[in-house]
Motif scaffolding. Sequence first.
Motif, PDB file in Angstrom:
ATOM      1  N   GLY A  82       0.804  -1.219   0.000  1.00 29.06           N
ATOM      2  CA  GLY A  82       0.000   0.000   0.000  1.00 29.06           C
ATOM      3  C   GLY A  82       0.835   1.266   0.000  1.00 29.06           C
ATOM      4  O   GLY A  82       0.446   2.268   0.605  1.00 29.06           O
ATOM      5  N   THR A  83       1.956   1.254  -0.704  1.00 32.88           N
ATOM      6  CA  THR A  83       2.863   2.399  -0.661  1.00 32.88           C
ATOM      7  C   THR A  83       2.240   3.668  -1.243  1.00 32.88           C
ATOM      8  O   THR A  83       2.566   4.781  -0.804  1.00 32.88           O
ATOM      9  N   ARG A  84       1.323   3.522  -2.192  1.00 32.58           N
ATOM     10  CA  ARG A  84       0.682   4.718  -2.761  1.00 32.58           C
ATOM     11  C   ARG A  84      -0.227   5.416  -1.750  1.00 32.58           C
ATOM     12  O   ARG A  84      -0.591   6.573  -1.939  1.00 32.58           O
ATOM     13  N   MET A  85      -0.600   4.717  -0.682  1.00 30.55           N
ATOM     14  CA  MET A  85      -1.442   5.312   0.347  1.00 30.55           C
ATOM     15  C   MET A  85      -0.653   6.188   1.323  1.00 30.55           C
ATOM     16  O   MET A  85      -1.220   6.795   2.222  1.00 30.55           O
ATOM     17  N   LYS A  86       0.674   6.201   1.185  1.00 30.82           N
ATOM     18  CA  LYS A  86       1.554   7.070   1.967  1.00 30.82           C
ATOM     19  C   LYS A  86       1.357   6.823   3.465  1.00 30.82           C
ATOM     20  O   LYS A  86       1.428   5.702   3.930  1.00 30.82           O
ATOM     21  N   THR A  87       1.069   7.878   4.240  1.00 29.35           N
ATOM     22  CA  THR A  87       1.023   7.739   5.699  1.00 29.35           C
ATOM     23  C   THR A  87      -0.162   6.903   6.185  1.00 29.35           C
ATOM     24  O   THR A  87      -0.159   6.442   7.333  1.00 29.35           O
ATOM     25  N   LEU A  88      -1.166   6.685   5.363  1.00 28.37           N
ATOM     26  CA  LEU A  88      -2.353   5.942   5.793  1.00 28.37           C
ATOM     27  C   LEU A  88      -2.040   4.481   6.097  1.00 28.37           C
ATOM     28  O   LEU A  88      -2.800   3.817   6.804  1.00 28.37           O
ATOM     29  N   THR A  89      -0.942   3.973   5.551  1.00 30.53           N
ATOM     30  CA  THR A  89      -0.599   2.573   5.800  1.00 30.53           C
ATOM     31  C   THR A  89       0.601   2.426   6.739  1.00 30.53           C
ATOM     32  O   THR A  89       1.193   1.359   6.823  1.00 30.53           O
ATOM     33  N   GLN A  90       0.916   3.474   7.461  1.00 34.55           N
ATOM     34  CA  GLN A  90       2.007   3.359   8.424  1.00 34.55           C
ATOM     35  C   GLN A  90       1.664   2.417   9.578  1.00 34.55           C
ATOM     36  O   GLN A  90       2.532   1.723  10.102  1.00 34.55           O
ATOM     37  N   LYS A 112      -3.315  -1.719   3.849  1.00 37.67           N
ATOM     38  CA  LYS A 112      -4.273  -0.972   3.027  1.00 37.67           C
ATOM     39  C   LYS A 112      -5.692  -1.513   3.102  1.00 37.67           C
ATOM     40  O   LYS A 112      -6.652  -0.719   3.169  1.00 37.67           O
ATOM     41  N   PRO A 113      -5.916  -2.829   3.117  1.00 40.55           N
ATOM     42  CA  PRO A 113      -7.303  -3.310   3.155  1.00 40.55           C
ATOM     43  C   PRO A 113      -8.089  -2.907   4.398  1.00 40.55           C
ATOM     44  O   PRO A 113      -9.316  -2.988   4.395  1.00 40.55           O
ATOM     45  N   MET A 114      -7.404  -2.448   5.436  1.00 43.97           N
ATOM     46  CA  MET A 114      -8.100  -2.042   6.659  1.00 43.97           C
ATOM     47  C   MET A 114      -8.342  -0.536   6.737  1.00 43.97           C
ATOM     48  O   MET A 114      -8.910  -0.044   7.720  1.00 43.97           O
ATOM     49  N   ILE A 115      -7.968   0.216   5.717  1.00 46.82           N
ATOM     50  CA  ILE A 115      -8.265   1.649   5.677  1.00 46.82           C
ATOM     51  C   ILE A 115      -9.777   1.833   5.547  1.00 46.82           C
ATOM     52  O   ILE A 115     -10.417   1.206   4.700  1.00 46.82           O
ATOM     53  N   PRO A 116     -10.391   2.680   6.379  1.00 52.40           N
ATOM     54  CA  PRO A 116     -11.846   2.843   6.305  1.00 52.40           C
ATOM     55  C   PRO A 116     -12.291   3.626   5.073  1.00 52.40           C
ATOM     56  O   PRO A 116     -11.697   4.639   4.711  1.00 52.40           O
ATOM     57  N   VAL A 117     -13.335   3.129   4.441  1.00 52.65           N
ATOM     58  CA  VAL A 117     -14.003   3.800   3.331  1.00 52.65           C
ATOM     59  C   VAL A 117     -15.500   3.742   3.600  1.00 52.65           C
ATOM     60  O   VAL A 117     -16.074   2.655   3.731  1.00 52.65           O
ATOM     61  N   ALA A 118     -16.116   4.900   3.765  1.00 52.96           N
ATOM     62  CA  ALA A 118     -17.541   4.978   4.102  1.00 52.96           C
ATOM     63  C   ALA A 118     -17.864   4.171   5.366  1.00 52.96           C
ATOM     64  O   ALA A 118     -18.878   3.489   5.435  1.00 52.96           O
ATOM     65  N   GLY A 119     -16.972   4.261   6.351  1.00 48.70           N
ATOM     66  CA  GLY A 119     -17.237   3.635   7.640  1.00 48.70           C
ATOM     67  C   GLY A 119     -16.953   2.153   7.730  1.00 48.70           C
ATOM     68  O   GLY A 119     -17.225   1.535   8.763  1.00 48.70           O
ATOM     69  N   ARG A 120     -16.393   1.569   6.676  1.00 47.77           N
ATOM     70  CA  ARG A 120     -16.077   0.137   6.669  1.00 47.77           C
ATOM     71  C   ARG A 120     -14.665  -0.057   6.159  1.00 47.77           C
ATOM     72  O   ARG A 120     -14.200   0.715   5.306  1.00 47.77           O
TER      73      ARG A 120
END
Length: 230
Positions: A16-24, A28-36
């Motif tokens: 998930g390197t394109r997600m930058k700090t969000l995957t520190q 990546k699959p656990m990043i929330p999108v619309a509350g999930r």
Amino acid sequence: MRNHPQAVMMFAAGFGTRMKTLTQDRPKPMIPVAGRPLIDHALTLAEEIAPARIVANLHYKPETLERHLAARGVTCLLEIPEILETGGGLRNALSVLGDGPVFTMNTDAIWQGPNPLQLLAHAWEPERMDALLIGIPPEQALGHKSEGDFTLGSDGCLSRGPGLIFGGVQIIKTELLAGIPEKIFSLNLLWDRMLAREALHGLRYPGQWCDVGHPEGIALAESLLERSDV
């Protein structure tokens, strides 16, 4: 050997390197999108077709993701010490997935429209197809700037070139994996062999699709989901 897919392989091992700090602090699959968690949107699509089994490969920060998926009945395979990429990951999972063709799906996209797995299942013709890929017309793709990965012929066969973006979901036969000597490799190697056999096919997706592989994709995906709820 069965001719129709009964298992789903979910690719969830990436850094998930394109997600930058969000995957520190999370995969990546656990990043929330619309509350999930992002992966739950893909998992819902997989569960709707009621497969015999769902398998996911894990690598980067796997602990939280493994607990989350195990609670949903997903079989998790940890790739260590190296990530095997899509081709190597699929081959590594064959003992769990079973014989015959399987669905594979990336877990970083949001779909608005019919379930792509169901569309593939209805269009699958194993006697003439080695794989059937979902393709997104560029004008129906959000957060993804590309002219496409494949050109779709009038006979349904794919060739390399502009036209359709691979949406990350397919049905694919796995027998040809045995002939690839590399341990770590992309499914592109398998597709090249299928292209040479004129057995790589595509299906145009009628709805919209959003790439959530980068931070800007989150807001785009949430906007797409809001429109679908109206």
